[in-house]
Scaffold this motif. Structure first.
Motif, short mmCIF file in Angstrom:
data_model
loop_
_atom_site.label_atom_id
_atom_site.label_comp_id
_atom_site.label_asym_id
_atom_site.label_seq_id
_atom_site.Cartn_x
_atom_site.Cartn_y
_atom_site.Cartn_z
N VAL A 102 0.83 -1.21 0.00
CA VAL A 102 0.00 0.00 0.00
C VAL A 102 0.87 1.25 0.00
CG1 VAL A 102 -1.64 1.34 1.37
CG2 VAL A 102 -2.00 -1.11 1.06
N LEU A 103 1.89 1.26 0.84
CA LEU A 103 2.79 2.41 0.87
C LEU A 103 3.51 2.60 -0.46
CD1 LEU A 103 4.43 2.21 4.42
CD2 LEU A 103 2.84 3.94 3.57
N ALA A 104 3.97 1.50 -1.06
CA ALA A 104 4.68 1.59 -2.33
C ALA A 104 3.80 2.16 -3.43
CB ALA A 104 5.22 0.22 -2.73
N VAL A 105 2.55 1.69 -3.49
CA VAL A 105 1.62 2.19 -4.51
C VAL A 105 1.35 3.68 -4.29
CG1 VAL A 105 -0.74 2.02 -5.38
CG2 VAL A 105 0.58 -0.06 -4.94
N LEU A 106 1.15 4.09 -3.05
CA LEU A 106 0.89 5.50 -2.76
C LEU A 106 2.10 6.36 -3.13
CD1 LEU A 106 -0.94 5.31 0.69
CD2 LEU A 106 -1.94 5.80 -1.55
N MET A 107 3.31 5.88 -2.81
CA MET A 107 4.51 6.65 -3.11
C MET A 107 4.76 6.72 -4.60
SD MET A 107 7.22 5.81 -0.03
CE MET A 107 7.10 4.00 -0.16
N GLN A 108 4.42 5.66 -5.34
CA GLN A 108 4.58 5.71 -6.79
C GLN A 108 3.55 6.63 -7.43
OE1 GLN A 108 2.41 4.27 -9.42
NE2 GLN A 108 3.83 5.35 -10.79
N ARG A 109 2.35 6.65 -6.87
CA ARG A 109 1.28 7.44 -7.47
C ARG A 109 1.52 8.93 -7.28
NH1 ARG A 109 -1.57 10.03 -9.96
NH2 ARG A 109 -3.81 9.83 -10.40
N TRP A 110 1.97 9.33 -6.10
CA TRP A 110 2.17 10.74 -5.81
C TRP A 110 3.61 10.97 -5.34
CZ3 TRP A 110 -2.50 8.53 -3.76
CH2 TRP A 110 -3.65 8.94 -4.45
N SER A 111 4.34 11.75 -6.08
CA SER A 111 5.73 12.04 -5.72
C SER A 111 5.82 12.76 -4.38
CB SER A 111 6.39 12.88 -6.82
OG SER A 111 5.67 14.09 -7.03
N LEU A 112 4.79 13.55 -4.07
CA LEU A 112 4.78 14.23 -2.77
C LEU A 112 4.73 13.21 -1.64
CD1 LEU A 112 4.68 16.83 -1.13
CD2 LEU A 112 2.18 16.82 -1.40
N GLU A 149 5.91 10.18 -1.75
CA GLU A 149 7.23 9.56 -1.65
C GLU A 149 8.19 10.44 -0.87
OE1 GLU A 149 10.87 7.91 -4.51
OE2 GLU A 149 9.00 8.66 -5.40
N SER A 150 8.19 11.73 -1.17
CA SER A 150 9.09 12.66 -0.46
C SER A 150 8.74 12.75 1.02
CB SER A 150 9.00 14.05 -1.10
OG SER A 150 9.36 14.00 -2.47
N ALA A 151 7.46 12.61 1.35
CA ALA A 151 7.03 12.76 2.73
C ALA A 151 7.15 11.47 3.53
CB ALA A 151 5.59 13.26 2.78
N VAL A 152 6.89 10.33 2.88
CA VAL A 152 6.78 9.06 3.61
C VAL A 152 8.09 8.27 3.61
CG1 VAL A 152 5.60 6.83 3.66
CG2 VAL A 152 4.31 8.91 3.17
N LEU A 153 8.80 8.24 2.48
CA LEU A 153 9.98 7.37 2.38
C LEU A 153 11.02 7.64 3.45
CD1 LEU A 153 11.26 5.08 0.83
CD2 LEU A 153 12.26 6.75 -0.74
N PRO A 154 11.35 8.89 3.80
CA PRO A 154 12.31 9.09 4.90
C PRO A 154 11.84 8.49 6.22
CG PRO A 154 12.04 11.11 3.63
CD PRO A 154 10.98 10.17 3.16
N TRP A 155 10.53 8.55 6.48
CA TRP A 155 10.01 7.97 7.71
C TRP A 155 10.04 6.44 7.66
CZ3 TRP A 155 9.55 10.84 11.85
CH2 TRP A 155 9.35 12.22 11.70
N VAL A 156 9.84 5.88 6.48
CA VAL A 156 9.93 4.43 6.32
C VAL A 156 11.34 3.95 6.65
CG1 VAL A 156 9.85 2.54 4.64
CG2 VAL A 156 8.07 4.29 4.63
N VAL A 157 12.33 4.68 6.15
CA VAL A 157 13.72 4.32 6.45
C VAL A 157 14.03 4.55 7.92
CG1 VAL A 157 16.13 4.85 5.91
CG2 VAL A 157 14.42 4.83 4.08
N LEU A 158 13.57 5.69 8.45
CA LEU A 158 13.85 6.02 9.86
C LEU A 158 13.20 5.03 10.81
CD1 LEU A 158 15.16 8.13 11.73
CD2 LEU A 158 12.97 9.36 11.72
#
Length: 292
Positions: free
Chosen positions: A104-114, A116-125
């Protein structure tokens, strides 16, 4: 190479790897002194005496012996298998939750670049938070959860913690796979008046399979690790995590016993990854897609 040979080859490679690990274990016992290797006051290599590192054949023999001296006690192997079965079930629940959340997170991040910029750092953190600190919080939160007749069991906390580790490789691997189609391929779908959903199902998801399969195997292994650590941290009984702690209490007088449980935990991780790897059989036609 024939189909039968391709099927047998991974098994033979796995057995050879186990044999090599046993040989290296015994080689370390021969080369390294029993007291370990020290440089001044610093310990460079650990002790290799029979208490710290029992022989491989002693561990194998201990698995076939009774767990305790009580009459009718099961063997260490049987007790380990029962505990591993419990942990495997909890790990699979955690793996399934992690896969759903990661996708679900991957699909959301692929769909909206915003996104990805907002969520991916938190996913890594999120992966920097130690499980031993997270486990009491999850148990406390679950203990206060009341939904009618629904009762939150302790194993559910373990599964939730396992999913916490499992979702990360799935989210990252799926995101890379969903973004792997070339601009020309995407433009071809747009020229055919295919919407985002159609492009996702017919182009991006098939292209993500070569990236997703390794992520699913890694997620299965990390889910087992998370479940074992969570069992220890939350005090959940019945799993192999608590069995390792229980056996470790007899390490000084019965050094091979805790190592038997540790071997069982390692085998459980390999089994979980292997079971998930069978998913690739149904997706064989996508596995040879180009991975950049």
């Amino acid at each position: 190479m024939s189909r039968a040979a391709r099927a047998v080859r991974p098994v033979l490679v796995g057995l050879a790897a186990l044999l090599l690990a046993g040989v290296l274990w015994e080689l370390v016992k021969v080369v390294v002194p029993d007291t370990g290797l020290h440089l001044g006051e610093a310990s460079v290599l650990p002790r290799t005496d029979d208490v710290a590192m029992p022989h491989v054949w002693d561990v194998a023999a201990r698995m076939l012996e009774p767990e305790t001296g009580a009459s009718g006690a099961p063997s260490v192997l049987v007790a380990t298998l029962h505990a591993a079965w419990f942990t495997l079930g909890v790990s699979l629940v955690g793996w399934a939750l992690g896969v759903v959340g990661g996708m679900v997170l991957a699909v959301l991040m692929q769909r909206w670049s915003l996104a990805e910029s907002a969520v991916l750092p938190w996913v890594v953190l999120s992966q920097t938070v130690p499980l031993v600190a997270l486990a009491p919080l999850v148990v406390g939160w679950g203990g206060r959860l009341q939904l009618g007749a629904f009762a939150w069991e302790r194993w559910m906390s373990v599964a939730l913690i396992a999913s916490y580790l499992a979702f990360f490789p799935v989210a990252v691997g799926a995101l890379r796979g969903l973004k792997s189609p070339t601009d020309a391929q995407v433009e071809l779908f747009r020229a055919s008046a295919a919407g985002w959903g159609r492009t996702l199902l017919s182009l991006r998801l098939p292209a993500a399979v070569p990236h997703l399969l390794p992520a699913l195997r890694l997620a299965a292994a990390t889910a087992v690790v998370g479940a074992i650590v969570a069992e220890v941290s939350t005090g959940t009984r019945g799993g192999i995590g608590r069995l390792i702690i229980s056996y470790a209490q007899a390490a000084s007088g019965d050094p091979a016993k805790p190592w038997a449980a540790i071997v069982g935990a390692a085998a459980l991780g390999l089994l979980a990854a292997g079971v998930v790897g069978l998913l690739g059989a149904g997706l064989r036609r996508y596995r040879h897609a180009e991975v950049s």
